[in-house]
Scaffold this motif. Structure first.
Motif, PDB file in Angstrom:
ATOM      1  N   TYR A  39       0.867  -1.178   0.000  1.00  0.00           N
ATOM      2  CA  TYR A  39       0.000   0.000   0.000  1.00  0.00           C
ATOM      3  C   TYR A  39       0.905   1.230   0.000  1.00  0.00           C
ATOM      4  CZ  TYR A  39      -3.846  -3.124   1.228  1.00  0.00           C
ATOM      5  OH  TYR A  39      -4.792  -4.125   1.212  1.00  0.00           O
ATOM      6  N   TYR A  62      -2.396   9.306   7.644  1.00  0.00           N
ATOM      7  CA  TYR A  62      -2.413   7.849   7.748  1.00  0.00           C
ATOM      8  C   TYR A  62      -1.611   7.505   9.004  1.00  0.00           C
ATOM      9  CZ  TYR A  62      -3.992   8.096   2.925  1.00  0.00           C
ATOM     10  OH  TYR A  62      -4.697   8.392   1.781  1.00  0.00           O
ATOM     11  N   GLU A  78      -3.001   2.753  11.380  1.00  0.00           N
ATOM     12  CA  GLU A  78      -3.498   2.362  10.060  1.00  0.00           C
ATOM     13  C   GLU A  78      -2.411   1.633   9.271  1.00  0.00           C
ATOM     14  OE1 GLU A  78      -6.221   2.373   6.661  1.00  0.00           O
ATOM     15  OE2 GLU A  78      -6.297   2.175   8.840  1.00  0.00           O
ATOM     16  N   ILE A  98      -9.025  -0.644   2.062  1.00  0.00           N
ATOM     17  CA  ILE A  98      -8.755   0.795   1.996  1.00  0.00           C
ATOM     18  C   ILE A  98      -9.880   1.481   1.224  1.00  0.00           C
ATOM     19  CG2 ILE A  98      -6.229   0.541   2.098  1.00  0.00           C
ATOM     20  CD1 ILE A  98      -6.203   0.932  -0.984  1.00  0.00           C
TER      21      ILE A  98
END
Length: 226
Positions: free
Chosen positions: A52, A61, A65, A175
Motif C-alpha cells: 500500500y 495515515y 493504520e 482501503i
C-alpha cells in the motif's frame, strides 16, 4: 527509429519489491540530472509484491493504520507522488516513465492528460470503453481500472500508473482506494470475463504509449531485481 522522433527505452524489472523499484527510479532520475550523462528516456515496467502506498495529499495515515495494513501481509510506503492511498501487487502492471518532458512538452498537466489518453487508447485495443472522470485515474463506469500518480521535478517524471490486469481485488477492500468514497475498482480480467495477464497487456500498453506520445520504442532490457 523514425527521424525526428524521441526514442524511449523499455526496462522490464519483472516482479520487484517496491523499495527496490524506488531505488531504481532514483538512479534513472539522477542520470537525467547529470549533465555528463546521455540518459535516454526510459519506461520502467514491473509487478510489485503486495504494498500500500500513499501520496503527498494532506490526509493523515496514522501509525495504527499502517500497522493494520502491514498485518494483512503487505508492505506500506509514504511517497512523493500525487494522490492518496492505493494498492500495488501481483497481477497489476506498474509503469514508471522516467521522461524528460523537454523532449515532449514542458507541461505536467499535458503529461497527465497524455497518460490518461494512453490507457484509454490501450483499453480501446481490448474493446473496452474507458474514460476519465472528475476523480483521478481511468474508469469503466464507476470502477477504477488504472490509478495514476506522478512526481515531476525539473521536468523529469517519475512514479506513474498501476493497471489492474488480473489483480486479486480483495486487497482493495481494506482501503478507500485513492480516497474516493462510493466507487469501486475493476481489472481487465473482470471486464473481459477472462484471464488477462501482465504479459498480454504489456505490449498493448506500450503500443498505445508510443502512439499517444509519438515516440519510437528503443531498446528493451530485462533487469530482474528483487
Amino acid at each position: 527509429m523514425s527521424p525526428g522522433k524521441t526514442s524511449v527505452n523499455i526496462v522490464n524489472l519483472g516482479r520487484v519489491a517496491y523499495s527496490n523499484a524506488l531505488q531504481i527510479q532514483q538512479r534513472y532520475i539522477r542520470q537525467h540530472f547529470d549533465s555528463s550523462s546521455q540518459t535516454p528516456n526510459t519506461i520502467l515496467l514491473c509487478e510489485h509484491d503486495p504494498v500500500y502506498t500513499t501520496g503527498i495529499r494532506r490526509v493523515s495515515y496514522p501509525a495504527e493504520e499502517e500497522q493494520r495494513l502491514r498485518e494483512l501481509g503487505a508492505d506500506f510506503f509514504r511517497t512523493n507522488r500525487g494522490g492518496l492511498i492505493t494498492f500495488h501487487g501481483p497481477g497489476q502492471l506498474v509503469c514508471y516513465p522516467i521522461l524528460n518532458l523537454g523532449c515532449f512538452k514542458k507541461s505536467v498537466r499535458w503529461y497527465v492528460c497524455e497518460l490518461e489518453k494512453t490507457v484509454i487508447k490501450m483499453c480501446g485495443k481490448f474493446g473496452i470503453k474507458a474514460s476519465t472522470s472528475v476523480d483521478t485515474g481511468i474508469w469503466i463506469g464507476n470502477n477504477k481500472l488504472c490509478a495514476i500518480g506522478i512526481h515531476c521535478g525539473r521536468y523529469i517524471t517519475s512514479h506513474g500508473l498501476g493497471l489492474n490486469c488480473n489483480t486479486n481485488m480483495s486487497w482493495f477492500h481494506h482501503i478507500v482506494p485513492c480516497g474516493i468514497i462510493g466507487k469501486g475498482v475493476t481489472s481487465l480480467s473482470q471486464e473481459l470475463g477472462r484471464d488477462v495477464t501482465i504479459e498480454e497487456a504489456t505490449p498493448v500498453l506500450l503500443q498505445a504509449f508510443s502512439e499517444q506520445f509519438n515516440f519510437s520504442l528503443g531498446n528493451t532490457e530485462f533487469l530482474h531485481s528483487r
